[in-house]
Design a protein around this motif. Sequence first.
Motif, mmCIF file in Angstrom:
data_model
loop_
_atom_site.group_PDB
_atom_site.id
_atom_site.type_symbol
_atom_site.label_atom_id
_atom_site.label_comp_id
_atom_site.label_asym_id
_atom_site.label_seq_id
_atom_site.Cartn_x
_atom_site.Cartn_y
_atom_site.Cartn_z
ATOM 1 N N MET A 137 0.841 -1.177 0.000
ATOM 2 C CA MET A 137 0.000 0.000 0.000
ATOM 3 C C MET A 137 0.886 1.239 0.000
ATOM 4 S SD MET A 137 -2.926 -1.046 2.765
ATOM 5 C CE MET A 137 -1.757 -1.522 4.021
ATOM 6 N N HIS A 138 0.468 2.238 -0.696
ATOM 7 C CA HIS A 138 1.205 3.496 -0.780
ATOM 8 C C HIS A 138 0.324 4.589 -0.197
ATOM 9 C CE1 HIS A 138 3.226 6.945 -2.715
ATOM 10 N NE2 HIS A 138 4.285 6.170 -2.669
ATOM 11 N N PHE A 139 0.888 5.402 0.697
ATOM 12 C CA PHE A 139 0.125 6.457 1.357
ATOM 13 C C PHE A 139 0.838 7.788 1.287
ATOM 14 C CE2 PHE A 139 -1.755 2.780 3.352
ATOM 15 C CZ PHE A 139 -3.087 3.151 3.514
ATOM 16 N N GLU A 140 0.048 8.853 1.368
ATOM 17 C CA GLU A 140 0.548 10.207 1.564
ATOM 18 C C GLU A 140 -0.089 10.739 2.840
ATOM 19 O OE1 GLU A 140 1.231 11.673 -3.030
ATOM 20 O OE2 GLU A 140 -0.170 12.759 -1.762
ATOM 21 N N ILE A 141 0.751 11.219 3.726
ATOM 22 C CA ILE A 141 0.303 11.818 4.974
ATOM 23 C C ILE A 141 0.698 13.284 4.903
ATOM 24 C CG2 ILE A 141 0.546 11.815 7.478
ATOM 25 C CD1 ILE A 141 1.491 8.840 7.187
ATOM 26 N N ARG A 142 -0.279 14.175 4.961
ATOM 27 C CA ARG A 142 -0.015 15.621 4.895
ATOM 28 C C ARG A 142 -0.223 16.221 6.279
ATOM 29 N NH1 ARG A 142 0.478 19.353 0.936
ATOM 30 N NH2 ARG A 142 -0.030 17.769 -0.609
ATOM 31 N N VAL A 143 0.776 17.007 6.723
ATOM 32 C CA VAL A 143 0.717 17.649 8.032
ATOM 33 C C VAL A 143 1.032 19.133 7.892
ATOM 34 C CG1 VAL A 143 1.368 15.552 9.264
ATOM 35 C CG2 VAL A 143 3.144 17.141 8.564
ATOM 36 N N ARG A 144 0.547 19.909 8.864
ATOM 37 C CA ARG A 144 0.914 21.326 8.924
ATOM 38 C C ARG A 144 2.230 21.403 9.697
ATOM 39 N NH1 ARG A 144 -2.377 24.996 7.732
ATOM 40 N NH2 ARG A 144 -4.208 23.876 8.483
ATOM 41 N N GLY A 145 3.191 22.070 9.120
ATOM 42 C CA GLY A 145 4.516 22.188 9.716
ATOM 43 C C GLY A 145 5.556 21.781 8.682
ATOM 44 N N VAL A 146 6.751 22.270 8.874
ATOM 45 C CA VAL A 146 7.819 22.030 7.908
ATOM 46 C C VAL A 146 8.847 21.069 8.515
ATOM 47 C CG1 VAL A 146 9.684 23.092 6.597
ATOM 48 C CG2 VAL A 146 7.502 24.288 6.840
ATOM 49 N N LEU A 147 9.017 19.954 7.824
ATOM 50 C CA LEU A 147 10.066 18.995 8.164
ATOM 51 C C LEU A 147 10.973 18.866 6.951
ATOM 52 C CD1 LEU A 147 7.940 16.135 9.775
ATOM 53 C CD2 LEU A 147 9.239 17.898 10.962
ATOM 54 N N ALA A 204 14.342 9.087 7.894
ATOM 55 C CA ALA A 204 14.707 7.927 8.720
ATOM 56 C C ALA A 204 13.719 7.741 9.873
ATOM 57 C CB ALA A 204 16.128 8.086 9.247
ATOM 58 N N TRP A 205 13.291 8.841 10.478
ATOM 59 C CA TRP A 205 12.311 8.788 11.579
ATOM 60 C C TRP A 205 10.999 8.168 11.099
ATOM 61 C CZ3 TRP A 205 11.634 9.150 16.647
ATOM 62 C CH2 TRP A 205 10.391 9.498 17.159
ATOM 63 N N PHE A 206 10.655 8.439 9.843
ATOM 64 C CA PHE A 206 9.417 7.918 9.263
ATOM 65 C C PHE A 206 9.685 6.677 8.412
ATOM 66 C CE2 PHE A 206 8.082 12.280 10.249
ATOM 67 C CZ PHE A 206 6.923 12.006 10.945
ATOM 68 N N ASP A 207 10.548 5.811 8.890
ATOM 69 C CA ASP A 207 10.796 4.496 8.290
ATOM 70 C C ASP A 207 11.187 4.548 6.819
ATOM 71 O OD1 ASP A 207 10.112 3.461 10.791
ATOM 72 O OD2 ASP A 207 8.013 3.224 10.237
ATOM 73 N N GLY A 208 11.946 5.575 6.430
ATOM 74 C CA GLY A 208 12.457 5.677 5.074
ATOM 75 C C GLY A 208 11.489 6.264 4.059
ATOM 76 N N LEU A 209 10.339 6.735 4.504
ATOM 77 C CA LEU A 209 9.398 7.363 3.577
ATOM 78 C C LEU A 209 9.949 8.714 3.115
ATOM 79 C CD1 LEU A 209 6.325 6.417 5.659
ATOM 80 C CD2 LEU A 209 6.591 5.772 3.296
ATOM 81 N N GLN A 210 9.494 9.168 1.967
ATOM 82 C CA GLN A 210 9.935 10.452 1.411
ATOM 83 C C GLN A 210 9.260 11.584 2.181
ATOM 84 O OE1 GLN A 210 8.866 11.023 -2.671
ATOM 85 N NE2 GLN A 210 10.161 12.809 -2.896
ATOM 86 N N LEU A 226 3.083 5.180 11.982
ATOM 87 C CA LEU A 226 3.490 6.463 11.391
ATOM 88 C C LEU A 226 2.635 7.604 11.926
ATOM 89 C CD1 LEU A 226 3.992 5.272 7.722
ATOM 90 C CD2 LEU A 226 5.794 5.991 9.315
ATOM 91 N N LEU A 227 1.336 7.362 12.044
ATOM 92 C CA LEU A 227 0.440 8.398 12.563
ATOM 93 C C LEU A 227 0.766 8.713 14.023
ATOM 94 C CD1 LEU A 227 -2.895 7.262 10.908
ATOM 95 C CD2 LEU A 227 -1.399 9.161 10.220
ATOM 96 N N ALA A 228 1.176 7.719 14.784
ATOM 97 C CA ALA A 228 1.599 7.960 16.171
ATOM 98 C C ALA A 228 2.841 8.847 16.207
ATOM 99 C CB ALA A 228 1.857 6.632 16.878
ATOM 100 N N LYS A 229 3.743 8.671 15.250
ATOM 101 C CA LYS A 229 4.936 9.522 15.183
ATOM 102 C C LYS A 229 4.559 10.961 14.871
ATOM 103 C CE LYS A 229 8.198 5.897 14.025
ATOM 104 N NZ LYS A 229 9.300 5.487 13.182
ATOM 105 N N VAL A 230 3.581 11.141 13.967
ATOM 106 C CA VAL A 230 3.076 12.492 13.670
ATOM 107 C C VAL A 230 2.535 13.113 14.950
ATOM 108 C CG1 VAL A 230 1.248 13.762 12.461
ATOM 109 C CG2 VAL A 230 2.618 12.069 11.219
ATOM 110 N N ARG A 231 1.742 12.345 15.686
ATOM 111 C CA ARG A 231 1.169 12.824 16.958
ATOM 112 C C ARG A 231 2.273 13.175 17.944
ATOM 113 N NH1 ARG A 231 -0.729 8.134 19.838
ATOM 114 N NH2 ARG A 231 1.485 8.128 20.356
#
Length: 67
Positions: free
Chosen positions: A1-11, A17-23, A47-52
């Motif tokens: 499965m491929h996902f995009e997670i959009r958040v407010r804030g600049v990383l 690496a923190w997000f398991d190698g995701l772009q 991944l969502l827990a890491k965002v939280r």
Amino acid sequence: MHFEIRVRGVLDAGWSAWFDGLQVTSDERGQTVIAGSVVDQAALHGLLAKVRDLGLELLEVRRTDPD
């Protein structure tokens, strides 16, 4: 499965690496997209827990076509 997670804030890409190698990419609107393949629902929830844990505002989660 491929996902995009959009958040407010600049990383920067260094958070990949923190997000398991995701772009990790940010835009001029102050939003970041975390995208890539996720093994299963449990991994997605991780991944969502890491965002939280970072205190980022979750804007969108969507499943996408990997192409």
